[in-house]
Scaffold this motif. Structure first.
Motif, PDB file in Angstrom:
ATOM      1  N   UNK A 286      20.772   3.653  -7.623  1.00  0.00           N
ATOM      2  CA  UNK A 286      19.415   3.636  -8.175  1.00  0.00           C
ATOM      3  C   UNK A 286      18.457   3.522  -7.001  1.00  0.00           C
ATOM      4  N   UNK A 287      17.558   4.501  -6.893  1.00  0.00           N
ATOM      5  CA  UNK A 287      16.618   4.511  -5.770  1.00  0.00           C
ATOM      6  C   UNK A 287      15.207   4.220  -6.278  1.00  0.00           C
ATOM      7  N   UNK A 288      14.609   3.182  -5.707  1.00  0.00           N
ATOM      8  CA  UNK A 288      13.280   2.747  -6.098  1.00  0.00           C
ATOM      9  C   UNK A 288      12.234   3.344  -5.174  1.00  0.00           C
ATOM     10  N   UNK A 289      11.003   3.458  -5.688  1.00  0.00           N
ATOM     11  CA  UNK A 289       9.882   3.926  -4.886  1.00  0.00           C
ATOM     12  C   UNK A 289       8.726   2.949  -4.935  1.00  0.00           C
ATOM     13  N   UNK A 290       7.623   3.325  -4.314  1.00  0.00           N
ATOM     14  CA  UNK A 290       6.450   2.451  -4.289  1.00  0.00           C
ATOM     15  C   UNK A 290       5.927   2.126  -5.667  1.00  0.00           C
ATOM     16  N   UNK A 291       6.153   3.034  -6.644  1.00  0.00           N
ATOM     17  CA  UNK A 291       5.671   2.775  -8.003  1.00  0.00           C
ATOM     18  C   UNK A 291       6.431   1.655  -8.687  1.00  0.00           C
ATOM     19  N   UNK A 292       7.571   1.250  -8.110  1.00  0.00           N
ATOM     20  CA  UNK A 292       8.383   0.182  -8.696  1.00  0.00           C
ATOM     21  C   UNK A 292       8.064  -1.197  -8.110  1.00  0.00           C
ATOM     22  N   UNK A 293       7.162  -1.258  -7.144  1.00  0.00           N
ATOM     23  CA  UNK A 293       6.807  -2.542  -6.537  1.00  0.00           C
ATOM     24  C   UNK A 293       6.075  -3.386  -7.570  1.00  0.00           C
ATOM     25  N   UNK A 294       6.600  -4.586  -7.829  1.00  0.00           N
ATOM     26  CA  UNK A 294       6.017  -5.436  -8.871  1.00  0.00           C
ATOM     27  C   UNK A 294       5.455  -6.733  -8.287  1.00  0.00           C
ATOM     28  N   UNK A 295       5.254  -6.783  -7.002  1.00  0.00           N
ATOM     29  CA  UNK A 295       4.562  -7.922  -6.409  1.00  0.00           C
ATOM     30  C   UNK A 295       3.055  -7.651  -6.463  1.00  0.00           C
ATOM     31  N   UNK A 296       2.316  -8.379  -5.662  1.00  0.00           N
ATOM     32  CA  UNK A 296       0.868  -8.198  -5.589  1.00  0.00           C
ATOM     33  C   UNK A 296       0.556  -6.719  -5.355  1.00  0.00           C
ATOM     34  N   UNK A 297      -0.506  -6.223  -5.988  1.00  0.00           N
ATOM     35  CA  UNK A 297      -0.868  -4.813  -5.874  1.00  0.00           C
ATOM     36  C   UNK A 297      -0.993  -4.375  -4.423  1.00  0.00           C
ATOM     37  N   UNK A 298      -1.426  -5.286  -3.560  1.00  0.00           N
ATOM     38  CA  UNK A 298      -1.589  -4.939  -2.160  1.00  0.00           C
ATOM     39  C   UNK A 298      -0.246  -4.607  -1.514  1.00  0.00           C
ATOM     40  N   UNK A 299       0.847  -5.237  -1.993  1.00  0.00           N
ATOM     41  CA  UNK A 299       2.171  -4.940  -1.442  1.00  0.00           C
ATOM     42  C   UNK A 299       2.520  -3.476  -1.676  1.00  0.00           C
ATOM     43  N   UNK A 300       2.196  -2.959  -2.866  1.00  0.00           N
ATOM     44  CA  UNK A 300       2.472  -1.555  -3.152  1.00  0.00           C
ATOM     45  C   UNK A 300       1.696  -0.655  -2.199  1.00  0.00           C
ATOM     46  N   UNK A 301       0.445  -1.008  -1.933  1.00  0.00           N
ATOM     47  CA  UNK A 301      -0.350  -0.187  -1.018  1.00  0.00           C
ATOM     48  C   UNK A 301       0.199  -0.252   0.400  1.00  0.00           C
ATOM     49  N   UNK A 302       0.686  -1.440   0.802  1.00  0.00           N
ATOM     50  CA  UNK A 302       1.283  -1.579   2.137  1.00  0.00           C
ATOM     51  C   UNK A 302       2.528  -0.708   2.249  1.00  0.00           C
ATOM     52  N   UNK A 303       3.389  -0.763   1.220  1.00  0.00           N
ATOM     53  CA  UNK A 303       4.606   0.055   1.223  1.00  0.00           C
ATOM     54  C   UNK A 303       4.258   1.535   1.326  1.00  0.00           C
ATOM     55  N   UNK A 304       3.268   1.973   0.553  1.00  0.00           N
ATOM     56  CA  UNK A 304       2.869   3.377   0.578  1.00  0.00           C
ATOM     57  C   UNK A 304       2.318   3.769   1.944  1.00  0.00           C
ATOM     58  N   UNK A 305       1.506   2.886   2.545  1.00  0.00           N
ATOM     59  CA  UNK A 305       0.920   3.189   3.845  1.00  0.00           C
ATOM     60  C   UNK A 305       1.990   3.308   4.919  1.00  0.00           C
ATOM     61  N   UNK A 306       2.970   2.394   4.902  1.00  0.00           N
ATOM     62  CA  UNK A 306       4.060   2.479   5.868  1.00  0.00           C
ATOM     63  C   UNK A 306       4.895   3.737   5.636  1.00  0.00           C
ATOM     64  N   UNK A 307       5.088   4.094   4.355  1.00  0.00           N
ATOM     65  CA  UNK A 307       5.840   5.311   4.059  1.00  0.00           C
ATOM     66  C   UNK A 307       5.153   6.547   4.602  1.00  0.00           C
ATOM     67  N   UNK A 308       3.833   6.631   4.429  1.00  0.00           N
ATOM     68  CA  UNK A 308       3.080   7.768   4.954  1.00  0.00           C
ATOM     69  C   UNK A 308       3.118   7.801   6.475  1.00  0.00           C
ATOM     70  N   UNK A 309       3.021   6.613   7.087  1.00  0.00           N
ATOM     71  CA  UNK A 309       3.091   6.544   8.547  1.00  0.00           C
ATOM     72  C   UNK A 309       4.458   7.001   9.041  1.00  0.00           C
ATOM     73  N   UNK A 310       5.524   6.586   8.341  1.00  0.00           N
ATOM     74  CA  UNK A 310       6.871   6.983   8.736  1.00  0.00           C
ATOM     75  C   UNK A 310       7.042   8.495   8.625  1.00  0.00           C
ATOM     76  N   UNK A 311       6.438   9.095   7.594  1.00  0.00           N
ATOM     77  CA  UNK A 311       6.541  10.547   7.440  1.00  0.00           C
ATOM     78  C   UNK A 311       5.851  11.268   8.595  1.00  0.00           C
ATOM     79  N   UNK A 312       4.707  10.734   9.041  1.00  0.00           N
ATOM     80  CA  UNK A 312       4.004  11.371  10.158  1.00  0.00           C
ATOM     81  C   UNK A 312       4.813  11.292  11.442  1.00  0.00           C
ATOM     82  N   UNK A 313       5.581  10.207  11.590  1.00  0.00           N
ATOM     83  CA  UNK A 313       6.379  10.023  12.801  1.00  0.00           C
ATOM     84  C   UNK A 313       7.852  10.314  12.546  1.00  0.00           C
TER      85      UNK A 313
END
Length: 326
Positions: A286-313
């Motif tokens: 089972x593979x989870x994504x940023x939409x499955x983050x159930x902590x503080x809303x800011x955690x989801x945004x942090x995960x998404x931002x790091x994911x986008x940064x990782x894609x660029x690099x």
């Protein structure tokens, strides 16, 4: 288009929430205007948006009428389920574990699938970013299985990568040495079971919390075994762990392949195992994504931002590992 829904007064009050917090959270997820006057909900906007809004309000109203507590986070669970053509009630009503004031249930479609896979499969891999409930749900299911006497013990383990051979230099006995690396598992346990009961179970061996190295040479029968932070295992360690599986046991392996702490020239066992075992019956991934983050809303945004940064690099950041893991 304009549509109105008449609700029972207690349902309308619960839908509004204290200081209209639930109502505001609901409005943020709808693409139409929403008004609540007395016990009448009015929706205005494009026909498609109004129809979607009616479905969300109806689902929430049904959940409230059945006794569910509605918090702002519940709104997101409902809209997420409807977006994926799933029944929100089927997800939110699947209570995995109850203890005092703690009620553990899936909050996303993917979490529901994860819970079902653990119940129905012998080995389940939960792979995804922090805050997706991988470890918490697994520990809740383990506590439930122990309480129903489906297993005789719970075994929690994770690799102590940062400590390595330096464990011997830390003060205290072995439990004191590994405590910093196993603390998240203790925290999850103490959320599920009274701390005094946890201590009793630890003393009697009903619950065992140990570094992964302690699993070598053992066969784990009648056990619910959870391997956490599995991205930091080597392929050899992963094979060693999985071959400890005994009769009447379940294994859950969790990890985040974007947080690998191994040397750059060493592949993660969590990545390699997906290539080897994906098609084997009795094993689920089972593979989870940023939409499955159930902590503080800011955690989801942090995960998404790091994911986008990782894609660029991507060329520099373990490209082979990520491609194989997808």
């Amino acid at each position: 288009m304009r549509a109105q829904l008449e609700l029972d007064n207690p349902v309308a009050a619960e839908l509004a929430g204290a200081n209209d917090t639930v109502l505001r959270a609901l409005e943020a997820h709808l693409e139409c205007e929403l008004y609540l006057r007395g016990n009448i909900v009015t929706l205005e906007g494009d026909p498609d948006a109004v129809e979607a809004g009616k479905a969300v309000v109806t689902e929430l109203s049904d959940l409230i009428a059945e006794g569910h507590d509605i918090a702002p986070g519940t709104i997101e669970a409902v809209t997420n389920a409807l977006d994926q053509h799933e029944s929100p009630a089927q997800i939110l009503e699947d209570v995995v574990w109850r203890h005092r004031n703690t009620k553990v249930a899936p909050k996303t479609v993917n979490q529901k699938r994860y819970v079902d896979c653990i119940r129905n499969s012998t080995v389940t891999f939960g792979i995804g970013p922090a805050g997706t409930g991988k470890t918490f749900l697994a520990v809740a299911l383990a506590a439930a299985a122990l309480s129903r006497r489906e297993v005789n013990r719970i075994i929690l383990t994770r690799p102590a990568v940062e400590a390595g051979e330096r464990l011997g230099f830390l003060p205290g006995d072995m439990m004191a040495k590994v405590d910093p690396y196993l603390r998240p598992l203790f925290d999850a346990l103490n959320d599920m079971i009274d701390p005094e009961r946890v201590s009793q179970h630890l003393d009697r061996g009903v619950i065992e919390v140990a570094p992964l190295a302690f699993m070598r040479g053992r066969t784990l029968n009648d056990s619910f075994v959870i391997l956490d932070e599995a991205q930091n295992t080597s392929p050899e360690q992963m094979k060693m762990f999985l071959t400890r599986l005994g009769f009447n046991s379940k294994m859950v392996v969790t990890g985040d392949i974007t947080q690998i702490d191994l040397p750059n020239d060493q592949r993660s066992g969590l990545v390699v195992v997906g290539e080897i075992l994906e098609a084997i019956e009795g094993i689920e991934f089972v593979r989870f994504g940023g939409e499955d983050v159930v902590r503080h809303k800011l955690v989801q945004r942090i995960v998404e931002a790091y994911g986008e940064h990782a894609e660029r690099l991507a060329p520099e950041l373990r490209p082979a590992d990520r491609r194989r893991a997808q």
